[in-house]
Structure formats: C-alpha cells, structure tokens
Design a protein around this motif. Structure first.
Motif, short mmCIF file in Angstrom:
data_model
loop_
_atom_site.label_atom_id
_atom_site.label_comp_id
_atom_site.label_asym_id
_atom_site.label_seq_id
_atom_site.Cartn_x
_atom_site.Cartn_y
_atom_site.Cartn_z
N UNK A 95 -49.21 -38.65 -55.26
CA UNK A 95 -50.44 -39.37 -55.59
C UNK A 95 -51.58 -38.39 -55.86
N UNK B 264 -51.30 -35.38 -56.99
CA UNK B 264 -51.06 -34.77 -58.30
C UNK B 264 -51.61 -35.68 -59.40
N UNK B 265 -51.37 -37.00 -59.26
CA UNK B 265 -51.81 -37.92 -60.31
C UNK B 265 -53.31 -38.17 -60.27
N UNK B 266 -53.90 -38.14 -59.05
CA UNK B 266 -55.32 -38.49 -58.96
C UNK B 266 -56.24 -37.30 -59.18
N UNK C 143 -53.49 -46.03 -55.92
CA UNK C 143 -52.87 -44.73 -56.20
C UNK C 143 -51.69 -44.90 -57.16
N UNK C 144 -50.90 -45.96 -56.97
CA UNK C 144 -49.73 -46.18 -57.81
C UNK C 144 -50.16 -46.65 -59.20
N UNK D 69 -52.72 -45.56 -60.86
CA UNK D 69 -53.02 -44.35 -61.63
C UNK D 69 -51.74 -43.63 -62.02
N UNK D 70 -50.76 -43.61 -61.08
CA UNK D 70 -49.49 -42.94 -61.38
C UNK D 70 -48.79 -43.62 -62.56
N UNK E 220 -50.47 -42.88 -65.79
CA UNK E 220 -50.15 -41.52 -66.24
C UNK E 220 -48.81 -41.49 -66.96
N UNK F 197 -40.75 -35.31 -64.39
CA UNK F 197 -41.64 -35.91 -63.39
C UNK F 197 -41.43 -37.42 -63.31
#
Lengths: 97, 243
Positions: free
Chosen positions: A40, A42-44, B42-43, B45-46, B49, B134
């Motif tokens: 998380x 890494x993504x944020x 959080x998920x 945003x993941x 991405x 990834x």
C-alpha cells in the motif's frame, strides 16, 4: 471509515528518496499486515518515483513525546544560544560547510 | 485514423497488437470502476494504479495499429478482439482478484516471450514486464489472504475461481502475429503457476471445459455493449474533445 478499515491497524510510512539520504516520514495508512502495508505504501507514496526504499512501522510501536511535556522537553534549549555554532567566522570561499 | 474499418494494417503483428491492446484497455476500464467503490481507500489507489498501467499498455499497443482514440472510442462490440474474461463485470473483490491472478500471470509469461522477439511488440512487452510482475504479485498476495482467510472470503474466492475458469481457455487461442509463441507451453506454465497459487490459498483448482466461442473472434458477452456504452459516451457526446 469503513468496517474493514476500522479493524486494520495504522502504519507509519518512511520513504528514502535516494541512496545516501535518510528515510523520512511520508504519512500513514491502514493495512492488515506488514506485507500489505509495504505494498500500500508503494502505491500511495512512491507512485511518482519518489523513493528507493520504504519502511513501515506499526503506529502503535511509536513512542511520542506528549504535548503536555513540551516545556520540560524543549524550553531549556531555547535560551542557550551558545549551543548554536553561530560564533565562528566562516572564511570566504568555503562552500560546503 | 489510418485504418479503415479498423482492420489492422496488413502486418501480422498488428492483429496481435490489437488483441493484446484490447485486453489491456477493457481490463483497465473494469479495474477503474473500483474508484469510489473499493473496500478500503488503500486498495482503491492500488487498483487504480493497476488500471493506469494497463491503460498505458493499451495506448502503446493500439497506437501500433492506428489512431488509439478512434480504436478505443468508435468501434462496436464485434470489432473488439479481447478475451471475454476481461469484459465480465468486476463482481465482488474476490472476482477482481482472481481475474487479476489469471490475466497478470498470463501477461507476464507472454510478455517475457514477446520481449525477446523482433516484432514491434517487443519493446512494449519489455517495458510492461515490471508492471505486469507487480500486478501478479498484488493478485497472488490477495488470493492467498482471501482464499486462506475467513470462511466468507474463502467461499467468495472459490466461487470466483469457478465462475471465471471456463473463460480462461481463450487466453491461449491462436492469434495472428503470435506465431513465435508456443501457446501450448504457455498454457502449461500458466496452469502450473495459477494452480500453485490457488492450492496454497486452499482454493480447489476448478475443472470443467471452456465455454464455446472466443472473444478473439469478436464474439462477446452482452456485458461488453454496456461497458462500451459507458466508455465511449463522452466521445460520442463531444467528438475530438481534449483536456
């Protein structure tokens, strides 16, 4: 905050922007475990190429100074100007001091 | 726009670029639907991405074939050649995770092979490989947690695997321009990897035959028309609009 997030602990995220620099606090996030906290983070916090290394630390593991203790902690330093290296003359031409 | 009727412009690899570009474009759209709907911030945003990575791959691949906007926004459902697996509704989070596991594992194996080739697909595949690795890692992480999690998450993951499995055979249908790829070997390696993850996640590997038909031949589920209706609506209302 959703039902799921309420059950997930908070993690503090530290990002090192480049080799040779120190990890700097970047923010915090929720995650069920350290592995997902890293992903998380890494993504944020590094999606625009901000970092080369990430630390995640359970927020519960951070001991912080309390605002009530601010005076005993920090005021004694305020009136001791001799602790600042301001009494030296810097020779002209010295650039990396 | 360089390709009348959106027919790939002659070169054999153009058919492959269109098929792989459509895979990335449609899956990107399905993932982007989670924005505002994900179980946790959080998920969300993941997933966004992942969607943006795939959109970048789609742009590069479709630009090999013709005008990327014309290809994305003016074709009807029958002209799309992605596998039907990517157009299915996003379902619950377990559906999205299992689909990501299936597609990312396949993409990684395929891109590894294409990156060593000599076609114009090679540099795009090479650039997409770290992203795809990834995506697979993200899907594996979540498959293990959901499959080997609570009774509820296990049941949902198992249901997702069983619902999606009949669509996975299309990933290995022959595509003009992918002749250099040994699809049989690709499928065996894919099965080994996906089965390993499902087994570790305590989810039984589904059996059963593939569904008849193939998205590669322009055969699609009714879900695609609804997806395109939304994805292409802005372009229809404001042709040639730009930011």
């Amino acid at each position: 905050m959703s039902e799921a997030e309420r059950g997930w602990p908070l993690w503090e995220v530290f990002v090192r922007p480049r080799r040779g620099l120190a990890h700097t606090h970047a923010g915090s996030l929720h995650a069920p475990d350290a592995e997902l906290a890293l992903r998380n983070a890494r993504d944020l916090f590094t999606r625009r190429g901000e970092g080369v290394s990430i630390w995640v630390v359970p927020a519960a593991a951070v001991s912080a100074s309390s605002p009530d203790e601010r005076d005993p902690f920090f005021r004694p330093a305020a009136d001791k100007p001799y602790r600042h290296p301001t009494f030296y003359e810097v020779p002209e031409g010295v650039r990396h001091l | 726009m360089s390709a009348p009727e959106h027919a790939p412009g002659g070169a054999p690899w153009a058919t492959a670029a269109l098929a792989l570009g459509d895979d990335a474009l449609i899956l990107s759209h399905r993932l982007a639907e989670w924005a505002g709907n994900a179980p946790v911030l959080e998920e969300e945003v993941a997933l966004a991405n992942l969607a943006l990575d795939l959109l970048g791959q789609a742009r590069a691949l479709l630009s090999l074939v013709g005008d990327e906007d014309a290809l994305a926004f003016t074709r009807g459902p029958e002209a799309f050649t992605h596998v039907r697996l990517v157009e299915l509704p996003r379902g619950d989070f377990a559906h999205t995770v299992v689909r990501q596991l299936c597609v990312a594992t396949w993409q990684e194996l395929l891109y590894e092979r294409l990156a060593t080739g000599a076609s114009p697909l090679a540099p795009i595949a090479a650039a997409a490989l770290p992203e795809t690795a990834y995506h697979r890692d993200h899907a594996v992480t979540w498959t293990l947690r959901l499959g080997d999690g609570t009774a509820e998450s296990h049941a949902r993951t198992r249901a997702a695997a069983e619902a999606l499995w009949p669509y996975t055979g299309e990933l290995f249908d022959p595509v003009e321009g992918l002749d250099e790829v040994d699809l049989g070997a690709l499928e065996r390696r894919w099965r080994a990897r996906v089965s390993d993850v499902l087994t570790r996640a305590t989810v039984p590997v589904p059996g059963g035959a593939r569904l008849p038909g193939s998205g590669r031949a322009g055969e699609h589920t009714p879900h695609l028309a609804a997806l395109l209706d939304e994805m292409q609506s802005l372009h229809r209302a404001h042709p040639a609009a730009s930011w």
